[in-house]
Design a protein around this motif. Structure first.
Motif, short mmCIF file in Angstrom:
data_model
loop_
_atom_site.label_atom_id
_atom_site.label_comp_id
_atom_site.label_asym_id
_atom_site.label_seq_id
_atom_site.Cartn_x
_atom_site.Cartn_y
_atom_site.Cartn_z
N ARG A 90 0.84 -1.19 0.00
CA ARG A 90 0.00 0.00 0.00
C ARG A 90 0.89 1.25 0.00
NH1 ARG A 90 -3.49 -3.81 -0.39
NH2 ARG A 90 -5.49 -3.69 0.67
N GLN A 91 1.18 1.78 1.17
CA GLN A 91 1.89 3.08 1.24
C GLN A 91 3.23 3.06 0.52
OE1 GLN A 91 0.31 1.85 3.98
NE2 GLN A 91 -1.38 3.28 3.77
N TYR A 92 3.88 1.87 0.50
CA TYR A 92 5.18 1.81 -0.18
C TYR A 92 5.03 1.60 -1.68
CZ TYR A 92 7.60 1.83 4.29
OH TYR A 92 8.09 2.19 5.51
N GLY A 93 3.84 1.25 -2.11
CA GLY A 93 3.57 1.13 -3.54
C GLY A 93 4.26 -0.04 -4.23
N MET B 143 -3.70 2.61 -2.03
CA MET B 143 -2.32 2.96 -1.69
C MET B 143 -2.27 3.97 -0.56
SD MET B 143 -0.34 1.31 -3.65
CE MET B 143 -1.52 0.01 -3.90
N VAL B 144 -3.07 5.02 -0.70
CA VAL B 144 -2.97 6.14 0.25
C VAL B 144 -3.74 5.84 1.53
CG1 VAL B 144 -3.31 8.62 0.55
CG2 VAL B 144 -2.72 7.72 -1.69
N ASP B 161 0.76 7.35 7.79
CA ASP B 161 2.07 7.40 7.16
C ASP B 161 1.99 8.20 5.88
OD1 ASP B 161 3.90 5.41 8.55
OD2 ASP B 161 2.09 4.22 8.26
N ASN B 162 3.12 8.76 5.53
CA ASN B 162 3.24 9.32 4.19
C ASN B 162 3.43 8.13 3.24
OD1 ASN B 162 3.73 11.06 2.01
ND2 ASN B 162 4.83 12.49 3.32
N ILE B 163 3.30 8.36 1.94
CA ILE B 163 3.54 7.28 1.00
C ILE B 163 5.01 7.33 0.57
CG2 ILE B 163 1.18 7.07 0.16
CD1 ILE B 163 1.93 8.78 -2.25
N SER B 164 5.49 6.24 -0.01
CA SER B 164 6.89 6.21 -0.44
C SER B 164 7.02 6.96 -1.77
CB SER B 164 7.37 4.77 -0.62
OG SER B 164 6.81 4.23 -1.79
N ALA B 167 5.72 4.89 -4.53
CA ALA B 167 4.26 4.93 -4.64
C ALA B 167 3.81 6.24 -5.30
CB ALA B 167 3.62 4.78 -3.27
#
Lengths: 281, 405
Positions: A90-93, B143-144, B161-164, B167
């Protein structure tokens, strides 16, 4: 089969000196995940990284080979890597994910792939699951107890831990200490006593020191993907290999330990069933 | 001689509602009444007395159709009550997730109205188009937000969290790719709605519009002083309807209003069309606005910046307001926190605003067009229900003894 289904079993080690210096044995997990990252087979991996407390690992998402190498080495307590898989996709994509897991975690991961409740869109993104052999695992408090109380060592001085030759080993900068493994019995987590899987039978590829000489690991490739990634890595020179027939102590020891775990824990399972107690699977 | 046409439940919408139309000899609607018959949820009561973090987790379960706006309105209300300043990256990520949700949720509605507007030979193409738009939009929400339906990453104080960077780049590239596809999709929808040839003026009403922001929502634009709420029995002049209606009637400046994509377009884009066609057009155009905004945010987002503020949950019992522009309209959550616990919680949700406006909007046209008028609002009833049926036998909510939730 006592070692589960597999394609091939070899003894191997990473050729990279940097990996050899930090790895537990042959550096297979570190070398393979770093190779898969470099080759873009995976975009990131969930590994047991260093935590805030000394020797208490925290799952982390590594997206570079350097981060993988920084997480090298066996930690003899749990790193809840499975928890981090969802965050990684998810957040790391990350859409092509690698991870390292002990047998119970591997079973959990395979189960989430079959029944993706609460983990939608995760199953198809796990591209490489490296399993490690595991006889038992210790809660962090157990580990602290027998290192500081039974062995009399300040846990913060420990540089490396190891299990081998029937003993639990602790290396500090100047000394090597050990206690017989039977001294650690009773400190393992309860679930380990009903687990029948020693060689991580559901992984893409499983590895551990048992069966190979010091500084080498025994690699069992299990799935098509696991086998082909490992073969590619060998061909590109990431690993050097030896035939299991030519190494000591050899495959017999691995088979013996795997069978021991199954026999001993099957008895525990039967006993629990007899007493009407639940068995997790 | 007037006749009564009852559609119960009205279809292709979320939740259960009833449309009661009085018609004349030609079948023209002379009086329309629309009301919710969805059983009450009571989520506001569930979160009262619990830690403030419970509210967003529970209230997002109000509905699986727009969980994103409810989560956002809930955390915004808590942020306000606890006087938290959300860091920039957190605000950007919240807006990004809502923008993506607008694109997705409007596409779902376009699927629901497909049977009304799409000829058989274009049906497969239209549905594929909807699916493709949704797939990319939901990828962003996944994702977000951590989860496409009930996002776990939207937290009090910002985002978990922030995304990478990986991402961010992926999302940016995919949304850029979606742009020409979405433009095509929007043209298709607008064209199909025009081709249907609905009668001129269908669904037109003279009620004012209400919106707080073009996409996201702004609590400063919602004036609590101008808001009043009355019980259904003092709104519906048909006692049969009044005793069964499950939603309260919110008024702004003492009158019922319209919220949603058309309201936002009127308030912020100088849009002045009215009626059913205008609502569909405004909704489709809003998908483009939302996508552009999402792309801009991804371009500007600093993935190394903190996304969440530290905060203290004690609270001062300040009434916090979270106003979020959901796909179906303005969603306001209100919360008071003191002693680390939620003392009061209330959700004032999009379709509740529209319900009193929707019935009368069917008037003046043949009753066969009634469902078209209703669907143009994309009603979503489950969150709108705030009054409990206390007598299952005659399904009444007894006057003056209503259980208000």
């Amino acid at each position: 089969m006592v070692l589960g289904t597999y394609k091939e079993i070899v003894s191997a080690r990473a050729t990279d000196k940097e990996i050899q210096n930090v790895s537990q044995d042959g550096g297979i997990v570190t070398g393979l995940l770093a190779y898969a990252l470099d080759e873009k087979i995976i975009e990131g991996a969930v590994v047991a990284g260093p935590g805030e407390e000394f020797w208490k690992p925290e799952p982390m998402v590594a997206m570079t080979a350097d981060e993988i190498i920084a997480a090298a080495g066996t930690k003899y307590t749990f790193s809840p890597n499975v928890m981090m898989l969802k965050k990684a996709v998810r957040q790391y994509g990350i859409e092509k994910l690698g991870t390292v897991a002990i047998p119970c975690q591997t079973m959990g991961i395979r189960k989430t792939q079959s029944y993706p409740f609460g983990v939608r869109f995760l199953a198809d993104k796990i591209k490489l699951l490296v399993g490690i052999y595991c006889m038992e695992n210790f809660p962090f408090a157990s580990l602290q107890t027998f290192i500081s109380e039974k062995m009399g060592i300040d846990p913060t001085l420990v540089e490396k831990m190891d299990i081998g030759k029937g003993k639990f080993w602790v290396y500090t900068q100047d000394d090597v200490f050990n206690i017989p493994l039977k001294e650690t019995h009773g400190y393992e987590q309860d679930g380990c006593n009903v687990c029948l899987d020693y060689t991580c039978e559901l992984a893409d590829l499983a590895t551990g020191s048992v069966g190979s000489p010091d500084g080498w690991s025994t690699v069992i490739t299990r799935t098509e993907d696991g086998n082909s990634i490992f073969q590619q890595a060998v061909e590109t020179g990431v690993f050097e290999t030896k035939d299991m027939a030519n190494v000591k102590p050899g495959l017999d020891l691995l088979e013996k330990l795997a069978a021991q775990k199954k026999d001993k824990n099957q008895k525990t399972i039967d006993k629990r069933k007899e007493m009407g107690l639940p068995v997790p699977y | 001689m007037s006749e009564k046409i009852v559609i119960s439940p009205t279809s292709r919408q979320e939740g259960h509602a009833e449309l009661v139309m009085e018609v004349d000899d030609e079948g023209i609607v002379t009086k329309g009444r629309y009301f919710s018959i969805t059983p009450v949820r009571g989520l506001e009561k569930i979160v009262t007395g619990k830690a403030p973090e419970t509210a967003p987790v529970i209230t997002q379960r109000i509905c699986g159709v727009c969980p994103i706006p409810h989560t956002l309105a809930s955390v915004e209300a808590m942020d306000d009550s606890l006087d938290i300043e959300v860091p920039k990256a957190g605000r950007q990520l919240r807006e990004l997730i809502l923008a993506a949700h607008h694109v997705n949720s409007h596409a779902i509605h376009q699927f629901l109205i497909a049977a009304d507007f799409v000829p058989e030979n274009l049906m497969a193409a239209a549905i594929n188009s909807v699916s493709e738009v949704r797939k990319t939009a939901q990828y962003v929400v996944d994702m977000v937000g951590g989860e496409g339906i009930h996002p776990s990453e939207i937290r009090i104080g910002g985002m978990a969290d922030n995304i990478s960077e990986l991402a961010r780049k992926k999302l940016y590239a995919r949304l850029k790719q979606l742009k020409p596809k979405l433009d095509e999709h929007v043209d298709l929808i607008i064209g199909l709605v025009a081709d249907k040839g609905l009668p001129e003026g269908l669904g037109v009403h003279n009620q004012p519009t209400l919106a707080t922001h073009q996409i996201y929502g702004d609590r400063n634009e919602f004036d609590l002083e101008r808001f009043t709420e009355i019980m259904p029995e003092s709104w519906y002049d048909d006692p049969e309807v009044a005793k069964r209606a499950c939603s309260t009637i919110p008024l702004y400046d003492g009158v019922n209003v319209e919220v949603g994509p058309r309201a936002r377009a009127v308030e912020y884009k100088g849009f002045n069309e009215r009626g059913v066609v205008a609502q569909h057009v405004a909704r489709a155009l809003e998908q483009k606005t939302a996508l552009s905004r999402a792309i801009t945010i991804l371009d500007e987002l600093d993935t190394s910046a903190p996304a969440r503020a530290d905060f203290d949950i004690t609270g001062t019992n300040k009434l916090g307001v979270g106003a979020i522009e959901g796909p179906r309209g303005m969603d306001v959550h209100m919360a008071q926190v003191a002693n680390g616990k939620t003392q009061f919680y209330s959700a004032l949700v999009p379709t509740t605003w529209n319900i009193p406006t929707m019935g009368p909007a069917t008037e003046g046209f043949h009753h066969e067009f009634g469902p078209h008028v209703i669907r143009a609002y994309d009603p979503c009833l489950s969150c709108a229900t705030h009054v409990m049926v206390v007598d299952d036998e005659d399904r009444s909510i007894i006057k003056n003894e209503m259980v208000r939730l």
